[in-house]
Motif scaffolding. Sequence first.
Motif, PDB file in Angstrom:
ATOM      1  N   THR A 140       1.612  -1.062   0.255  1.00  0.00           N
ATOM      2  CA  THR A 140      -0.011   0.393  -0.245  1.00  0.00           C
ATOM      3  C   THR A 140       0.701   1.371   0.085  1.00  0.00           C
ATOM      4  O   THR A 140       0.790   2.066  -1.081  1.00  0.00           O
ATOM      5  CB  THR A 140      -0.939  -0.159   1.135  1.00  0.00           C
ATOM      6  N   LEU A 175       0.996   4.299  -2.696  1.00  0.00           N
ATOM      7  CA  LEU A 175       0.871   5.883  -2.217  1.00  0.00           C
ATOM      8  C   LEU A 175       2.124   6.295  -2.850  1.00  0.00           C
ATOM      9  O   LEU A 175       1.894   7.672  -2.910  1.00  0.00           O
ATOM     10  CB  LEU A 175       0.298   6.014  -1.039  1.00  0.00           C
ATOM     11  N   LEU A 179      -2.618  -1.193  -7.961  1.00  0.00           N
ATOM     12  CA  LEU A 179      -3.257  -1.726  -6.266  1.00  0.00           C
ATOM     13  C   LEU A 179      -3.292  -3.509  -6.041  1.00  0.00           C
ATOM     14  O   LEU A 179      -4.299  -3.990  -6.582  1.00  0.00           O
ATOM     15  CB  LEU A 179      -4.496  -1.033  -6.507  1.00  0.00           C
ATOM     16  N   SER A 194      -4.037  -4.552  -0.203  1.00  0.00           N
ATOM     17  CA  SER A 194      -4.273  -3.115  -0.025  1.00  0.00           C
ATOM     18  C   SER A 194      -6.246  -2.908  -0.060  1.00  0.00           C
ATOM     19  O   SER A 194      -6.774  -1.809   0.564  1.00  0.00           O
ATOM     20  CB  SER A 194      -3.551  -1.874  -1.419  1.00  0.00           C
ATOM     21  N   LEU A 198      -6.899   3.553   3.129  1.00  0.00           N
ATOM     22  CA  LEU A 198      -6.692   3.777   1.828  1.00  0.00           C
ATOM     23  C   LEU A 198      -7.759   4.487   1.267  1.00  0.00           C
ATOM     24  O   LEU A 198      -6.658   5.849   0.437  1.00  0.00           O
ATOM     25  CB  LEU A 198      -7.163   2.413   1.063  1.00  0.00           C
ATOM     26  N   GLU A 227      -6.709   8.163   2.192  1.00  0.00           N
ATOM     27  CA  GLU A 227      -5.215   8.894   1.855  1.00  0.00           C
ATOM     28  C   GLU A 227      -4.922   8.984   0.463  1.00  0.00           C
ATOM     29  O   GLU A 227      -4.599   9.988   0.154  1.00  0.00           O
ATOM     30  CB  GLU A 227      -4.134   7.404   1.935  1.00  0.00           C
TER      31      GLU A 227
END
Length: 401
Positions: free
Chosen positions: A203, A207, A233, A237, A243, A246
């Motif tokens: 994850t 990001l 992805l 995650s 998630l 963010e």
Amino acid sequence: MPPFAIADILIVEDSLLHSQLAASLCLELGASEVREARDGQAGLERMRERLPELLLLDLEMPRLDGVQVLQHMARDNLRVPVIVTSGKDYMLISAVEQMGRELGLPILGGLKKPLRKQDLVDLLRRRWGHDALSAQAEDLCSDTEIRLALDSGQIIPYYQPKVTLDNGRLKGAEMLARWNHPDKGIIPPSRFIPVMEACGWVTELTLLMLEQGLKQWQEWARHGIRIPLSVNLSALSLKGDTLVPEIEARLRASRVPARYTIFEITETAVADNLAEAIGIAARLRLSGFGLSIDDFGTGFATLQQLTRFPFTELKIDQSLVTSVCEKPHLEVILNSIIELAQRMQLSTVAEGIETVADLEFMGMRGCSMGQGYHIARPMDAPRFGDWVKQHLAAIQPAQPR
């Protein structure tokens, strides 16, 4: 100069005639040494004596057949690039190829006997020397090294363009993680992604890729380049409550419209934590992001995943794209996938376009976009920017006014 400088090839084939034909072709293609074995058990013994650089494996043999040989190879960690050969139908050959890949073996592909030189050349040209294949023989990096790379900003995105198959218009780019090591150069993801998954860092990687991609999008937009960027992805995650917030926070900070970001989820990975995964996917779509089902055509829950998740794009797996010209039964599957996507109003992307034939074939079947080495290899941001300028200049005459 021979097209392939392969030092040592092992042919496991019970037919003397077919073995001699295969050996002759391999020598023509530049093999320094060709060894032969008349059954599966003898083939395994040859491999244990010395691993070849390439294995041509027949399926129908006494003592141990080709299926059993692959199972023993996986069990004994005999990791050799394999070409499966057989006089049986393509559906059986394809099934054994898939089994070998599921066992973790580097299966290059399958060929029907009698072998033909051009078929062997085409297969080796497609597969031999690819980054993913050569990386399989390398060791995974340590978690300490990878943690340092994450913390020091050494993991960067490379960009591979997606273009329309009818006229080559640029429609987007997929971001692919690369490790820019200060001493070792570029390290492929196969050496660090599995460790990140085991350590729970995927994850964080997503990001990080998103942040860099959004910043790069702003830079390109100032020069008139506004294209969607795709971010991988992981299924690992797709859980928890943090998630989506963010991702949204990073988008707000960048002021990049959500429609320019697509999250790619592998088809075979979305079955775990189903309720949480669907919830996250739905929230991403509600925020305006695109959602792509990656590697489509490789799993068993294909239709279920399409009905459960709000996808906007379908990416046809490379193993299907690069094999369909040679295996007629796969054309039926491909046509069904493209028709299904069209009925569901999903964009279609052919992965692994490696030849003009691939591009033309997929375009004729109705696939709208493609990406792959024939179009362009993954590039860092500066080279991608240069490629875009050259590409736009090259296709400009074909653009409608």
